[in-house]
Each structure stands twice: as structure tokens, then as C-alpha cells.
Design an enzyme around this catalytic site. Structure first.
Site, PDB file in Angstrom:
ATOM      1  N   TYR A 157      15.822  45.619 -52.706  1.00 28.46           N
ATOM      2  CA  TYR A 157      14.593  45.294 -52.490  1.00 28.46           C
ATOM      3  C   TYR A 157      13.651  46.601 -52.571  1.00 28.46           C
ATOM      4  O   TYR A 157      14.042  47.576 -51.532  1.00 28.46           O
ATOM      5  CB  TYR A 157      14.439  44.587 -51.053  1.00 28.46           C
ATOM      6  N   HIS A 215      28.455  35.614 -46.166  1.00 24.12           N
ATOM      7  CA  HIS A 215      28.597  34.798 -45.000  1.00 24.12           C
ATOM      8  C   HIS A 215      29.400  33.508 -45.344  1.00 24.12           C
ATOM      9  O   HIS A 215      29.209  33.086 -46.543  1.00 24.12           O
ATOM     10  CB  HIS A 215      27.217  34.388 -44.247  1.00 24.12           C
ATOM     11  N   HIS A 271      20.884  43.982 -45.842  1.00 21.84           N
ATOM     12  CA  HIS A 271      21.527  42.750 -45.166  1.00 21.84           C
ATOM     13  C   HIS A 271      23.131  42.915 -45.707  1.00 21.84           C
ATOM     14  O   HIS A 271      23.452  43.618 -46.678  1.00 21.84           O
ATOM     15  CB  HIS A 271      20.913  41.149 -45.855  1.00 21.84           C
ATOM     16  N   ARG A 283      17.750  39.413 -55.867  1.00 22.01           N
ATOM     17  CA  ARG A 283      19.197  39.157 -55.345  1.00 22.01           C
ATOM     18  C   ARG A 283      19.693  37.926 -56.007  1.00 22.01           C
ATOM     19  O   ARG A 283      19.220  37.257 -56.836  1.00 22.01           O
ATOM     20  CB  ARG A 283      18.680  38.650 -53.896  1.00 22.01           C
ATOM     21  N   GLU A 303      26.035  37.720 -52.222  1.00 19.95           N
ATOM     22  CA  GLU A 303      24.631  37.932 -52.506  1.00 19.95           C
ATOM     23  C   GLU A 303      23.869  39.274 -52.287  1.00 19.95           C
ATOM     24  O   GLU A 303      23.160  39.324 -51.516  1.00 19.95           O
ATOM     25  CB  GLU A 303      23.969  36.756 -51.540  1.00 19.95           C
ATOM     26  N   HIS A 359      13.032  36.698 -46.104  1.00 17.90           N
ATOM     27  CA  HIS A 359      12.767  35.177 -45.830  1.00 17.90           C
ATOM     28  C   HIS A 359      11.545  34.833 -46.062  1.00 17.90           C
ATOM     29  O   HIS A 359      10.985  34.156 -45.218  1.00 17.90           O
ATOM     30  CB  HIS A 359      13.515  34.894 -44.389  1.00 17.90           C
ATOM     31  N   ASP A 389      23.974  27.247 -51.065  1.00 20.13           N
ATOM     32  CA  ASP A 389      23.159  28.485 -50.828  1.00 20.13           C
ATOM     33  C   ASP A 389      23.076  29.391 -52.020  1.00 20.13           C
ATOM     34  O   ASP A 389      24.017  30.010 -52.172  1.00 20.13           O
ATOM     35  CB  ASP A 389      23.763  29.052 -49.532  1.00 20.13           C
ATOM     36  N   GLU A 435      22.970  35.141 -55.890  1.00 22.21           N
ATOM     37  CA  GLU A 435      23.559  34.725 -54.822  1.00 22.21           C
ATOM     38  C   GLU A 435      24.653  33.570 -55.442  1.00 22.21           C
ATOM     39  O   GLU A 435      23.879  32.463 -55.808  1.00 22.21           O
ATOM     40  CB  GLU A 435      22.914  34.253 -53.545  1.00 22.21           C
ATOM     41  N   ASP A 486      15.687  31.467 -53.684  1.00 21.28           N
ATOM     42  CA  ASP A 486      16.732  31.119 -52.954  1.00 21.28           C
ATOM     43  C   ASP A 486      16.869  29.803 -52.465  1.00 21.28           C
ATOM     44  O   ASP A 486      15.801  29.518 -51.483  1.00 21.28           O
ATOM     45  CB  ASP A 486      16.802  32.194 -51.815  1.00 21.28           C
ATOM     46  N   HIS A 497      24.832  29.222 -42.569  1.00 21.92           N
ATOM     47  CA  HIS A 497      25.460  30.474 -42.002  1.00 21.92           C
ATOM     48  C   HIS A 497      26.774  30.066 -41.085  1.00 21.92           C
ATOM     49  O   HIS A 497      26.366  29.648 -39.957  1.00 21.92           O
ATOM     50  CB  HIS A 497      24.423  31.402 -41.294  1.00 21.92           C
ATOM     51  N   ASP A 554       3.747  12.889 -29.980  1.00 19.32           N
ATOM     52  CA  ASP A 554       4.836  11.956 -29.923  1.00 19.32           C
ATOM     53  C   ASP A 554       5.573  11.905 -31.223  1.00 19.32           C
ATOM     54  O   ASP A 554       6.254  11.196 -31.689  1.00 19.32           O
ATOM     55  CB  ASP A 554       4.385  10.837 -29.558  1.00 19.32           C
TER      56      ASP A 554
HETATM   57  N1  GLY Z   1      19.380  31.626 -47.878  1.00 21.26           N
HETATM   58  C1  GLY Z   1      19.925  32.272 -46.697  1.00 21.26           C
HETATM   59  C2  GLY Z   1      20.977  33.161 -47.032  1.00 21.26           C
HETATM   60  O1  GLY Z   1      21.180  33.350 -47.949  1.00 21.26           O
HETATM   61  O2  GLY Z   1      21.744  33.784 -46.095  1.00 21.26           O
HETATM   62 MN    MN Z   2      23.136  33.287 -48.272  1.00 21.28          MN
HETATM   63 MN    MN Z   3      20.516  32.177 -49.748  1.00 22.72          MN
END
Ligand code: GLY
Ligand code: MN
Ligand code: MN
Length: 439
Positions: free
Chosen positions: A390, A356, A352, A408, A386, A245, A273, A410, A262, A363, A40
Site C-alpha cells: 500500500y 488469520h 498488517h 492485496r 493476504e 478497511h 474472506d 487474499e 475484499d 477473524h 426501537d
Molecule cells: N476482510 C478482513 C480481512 O481480510 O482480514
Molecule cells: Mn482476511
Molecule cells: Mn479480507
């Protein structure tokens, strides 16, 4: 910045804009029921962005109806009714009365009465707008309501199409173009994320756990009044940074590590982000620095490609070109630039996309393509930039010296009238500037 000092949203104007586009029909928006964690216990409720964008109503298990039929109440809310006993357990409700007086509904009813009121409304309306796919139980309920409504439709109304149309494109096109009020809230979300990243840069050192950095970041989010994270924070040291991720965040930082963070806050329903990668000690190794500088060059070039009239896709293309040139300089790729891009040789190291949309969801919504081509950027759109590289420790076709390095960088970028503005510029990204913070 207190919430009260930030601009309010004109929910009524947003609804009017949608109503204008319903072709005399009716649109249903749903704030889902909370999701069970176990037994619950429920997950903390996160507002459904379309519903909140149009209503400002913060509770779960509600329905907003926008009805463009002539001579009808235009905005009807179905909400959890006042219930002193339930409210003792799960918190205060605005109830039917609050829906009318505080949220501007023309009519409001308890959510339990949805079928009773909605079936006759659908029976007499034009096209039905509803987005399937978010909440199975409610999707089934909507089908039942639609079928009952159509069954009651007078035969003379047979010229009205018996179709269910996704209202997403109408609302998402609106959400893609941020107003000054929305940007004011977004700037706070991003400012909070910036403070958290800078705090993490100062705190990170060998012997500190990734989980401690995660805690510091999320402490900063909540201390500054954010709802919390906009997505689970990634605090990835050493070769964990090569897992896109990575969220277990349970390793202890070691001498010589790079740390990829991140993390972004959600504030007032708007998301940040931001990613930074930096050495936990004073100086990076030669290889770490070389990889970092390639990613930074790609990120700066991609940002420079942003402006009104440029395509969304071109931002990615610019990043890929710089990354491929860098991979060739590092001795990772040997094909020429065009062939490496055409044949996707870079993909084992950059798997990737570069950007976005960013807004009420990380996203975020909004079409990426239009008229058969990539979307043109316009003032008020916000996108991430971003790029990364890698080098998985397990990937054999890479010089040994780079294996285990993941970088990365971003930022969150607003398209302006004459170019763009990096909203997350307060977080340093030149290695010298980050290292200076750690002195
Ligand atoms: N943190 C998710 C992305 O960078 O898309
Ligand atoms: Mn992102
Ligand atoms: Mn991100």
C-alpha cells in the site's frame, strides 16, 4: 447447493467433548440480545459462534448450560418463550417445547427464569465456566448469579475453587480444527464469494460506481442463499485501495484505476474472506503491474509454505521476505534484506499480518501461539493468506510513480495431510486471467 443437501452437525458430540473438559463444573454460553440500531429498530441478529457451535439454536437472547456435575441434566437451554403477540412482530420462536424436541435439551425454561434455575445449579456445581466481555448487561447478570450461587454453597463445599474460568480455549480449540462437515459448508461460502468476485471483475469499468460493484457482490451473496456478508465489503478503487478497511464505497471508477475488492459471504454460519485487485481497464500501467507481480509472488510463496508441521508464523515470514525483495527491486527500499526486515522498513507499505484463522468468524478463534512458540499447522485448519503493498498518496518517501497504488491478494487455504488446498482457487489472480475475463 441447498442447505438440506449439506451435512448436519453433531451438536451433541460437540457438547459431550466440552462436558468432558469441564472438570465436573458448569459452563454457560450466551446468545446475546439483539443490538439496537436506533429507537426501537434492531440490527439484524448475527448468531454468536460458540453458542451456535454447541447448540444449533438460532435465536437471540438464549443461554445454554452444560453441566458436568454428577447426576444432573447435562444440557439445559433457556430460550425466549412462545408468545403469539411478540412473534407477530419479531418472528417465530421455537420456545421451550422446541428447545426440548428439536435441539435435544435435557431441560428447558423461559429465559426469564434464568436466575431461578441457575443459582441453585451453580450452588451445587464445580468450577463455573463463563466468558466475560461480550455483552455488558449479561456479564452483570452472570456476576449476580454467580454471587448468589456461591452464597448458597454449603460450607462443606469450600474445597471447590470460587473461580470463573473462560471456556473459550476449550471451544476455540475445537473450532480451529474443521471437520469434513464444517468444510462442506465453508466450501459453499467460499464458492459464493468466488462467484461474486468473478461477477465484479466482469462488471467493473470506468463510470461504474464502487457502490454498484458492492451491490452486485452482495446481491450474489443473497441470491445464492448466504446470510449476507461475513464483514463489510471493501470496494476500493484508485488510491482508496491504500486504506485497509475502506468501506464507504462511494467513488466512481476511473480510467486507469486498480480496483481492490475484499469481500466474502457468510453461509450457514461459515465465512469466506477473499481479496482481488485488478485494473478496471484492459491494461495496467507498468507501475501497477510491477507492484501487482511482487504481491502475487509473495502470496504464492506464502501459500507454498503452508503444510502440516510448519509454523503459522513462517507463512508471514516468507511473505515479508518476498515483499522486501520486491520493494528493493522497485527502488522503494535500499537497505539490504536482513536489515529491512529486522528494522521493519517495509511496515509503511505492509502494516498488517499475512494470515488469520478463518471459520465461523472471519477473524476466527484459536490460539496462534503455543508452548512459547508459533502454532504448528495441522490438517483441518483454515487460514487466509493476504499479503499486500500500500503506497499511500500522502507518504513522501516513495517514488512518485507508485503513490496511490494499493494491492492485496487474499485466498482461503485449508491445511491438508500433505500440504494445503486453496479453497478460493476459482477466483483468478494472474493478471492475464483476470483481463481475459473482461474481454
Ligand atoms: N476482510 C478482513 C480481512 O481480510 O482480514
Ligand atoms: Mn482476511
Ligand atoms: Mn479480507
Amino acid at each position: 447447493m441447498s442447505r438440506a443437501s449439506l451435512p448436519a452437525f453433531d451438536f451433541a458430540a460437540r457438547r459431550a467433548h466440552v462436558l468432558d473438559r469441564l472438570d465436573g463444573g458448569i459452563a454457560i454460553f450466551r446468545a446475546p440480545s439483539p443490538v439496537t440500531h436506533h429507537h426501537d429498530v434492531e440490527h439484524r441478529y448475527r448468531r454468536e459462534a460458540d453458542f451456535f457451535y454447541l447448540t444449533g439454536f438460532p435465536e437471540a437472547d438464549a443461554v445454554a448450560v452444560l453441566d458436568a456435575s454428577a447426576d444432573r441434566e447435562k444440557f439445559v437451554l433457556f430460550v425466549p418463550p412462545k408468545d403469539p403477540e411478540r412473534e407477530t412482530w419479531t418472528g417465530r420462536r421455537h420456545g421451550v417445547e422446541g428447545a426440548l424436541t428439536q435441539f435435544g435439551a435435557d431441560a428447558a425454561y423461559p429465559i426469564e427464569e434464568l436466575e431461578q434455575h441457575l443459582v441453585p445449579m451453580i450452588a451445587g456445581s464445580g468450577p463455573l465456566h463463563y466468558r466475560f466481555g461480550r455483552e455488558d448487561a449479561f456479564d452483570r447478570r452472570m456476576l449476580g448469579i454467580a454471587k448468589s450461587g456461591w452464597a448458597r454453597r454449603p460450607r462443606t463445599a469450600n474445597d471447590i475453587p470460587l473461580s470463573i474460568i473462560d471456556p473459550g480455549p476449550i471451544v476455540h480449540e475445537m473450532r480451529l480444527h474443521k471437520t469434513p462437515a464444517e468444510l462442506a459448508w465453508m466450501r459453499v461460502a467460499i464458492d459464493i464469494a468466488a462467484e461474486a468476485h468473478v461477477a465484479a471483475m466482469r462488471e467493473a469499468k470506468p463510470g461504474v460506481g464502487e457502490h454498484e460493484i458492492e451491490a452486485l457482490i452482495e446481491y450474489t451473496f443473497r441470491r445464492r442463499g448466504a446470510e449476507g456478508w461475513a464483514y463489510p465489503s471493501i470496494v476500493a478503487s484508485g488510491h482508496n485501495a491504500t486504506v485497509l478497511h475502506y468501506v464507504s464505497n462511494d467513488r466512481v471508477l476511473e480510467h486507469g484505476d486498480l480496483l481492490l475488492i475484499d469481500a466474502g459471504a457468510e453461509f450457514g454460519g461459515y465465512c469466506a474472506d477473499v481479496t482481488r485487485t485488478f485494473p478496471v481497464d484492459r491494461e495496467p500501467t507498468r507501475e501497477q503491474r510491477d507492484v501487482y507481480e511482487v504481491v502475487l509472488e509473495a502470496q504464492l510463496a506464502a501459500i507454498a509454505a503452508i503444510g502440516p508441521g510448519r509454523t503459522f508464523e513462517s507463512v508471514h515470514d516468507v511473505a515479508v521476505e518476498v515483499l522486501v525483495d520486491g520493494l528493493r527491486r522497485l527502488g522503494v527500499l535500499d537497505a539490504d534484506r536482513e536489515k529491512a526486515i529486522a528494522d521493519g522498513h517495509f511496515r509503511p507499505f505492509y502494516m498488517h499480518r499475512t494470515s488469520h484463522w478463518l471459520g465461523m468468524d472471519v477473524h476466527d478463534v484459536g490460539a496462534y501461539r503455543r508452548d512459547g512458540g508459533s502454532r504448528l499447522l495441522a490438517p483441518g485448519m483454515v487460514l487466509t493468506v493476504e499479503p499486500g503493498l500500500y503506497f499511500s498518496p500522502a507518504y513522501p518517501d516513495v517514488p512518485e510513480r507508485y503513490r496511490g497504488i494499493g494491492v492485496r491478494i487474499e485466498d482461503d487455504v485449508l491445511v491438508t495431510e500433505d500440504g494445503c488446498e486453496v479453497l478460493s482457487a476459482a477466483v483468478p489472480k494472474r493478471l492475464e486471467d483476470i483481463l481475459a475475463l473482461k474481454e
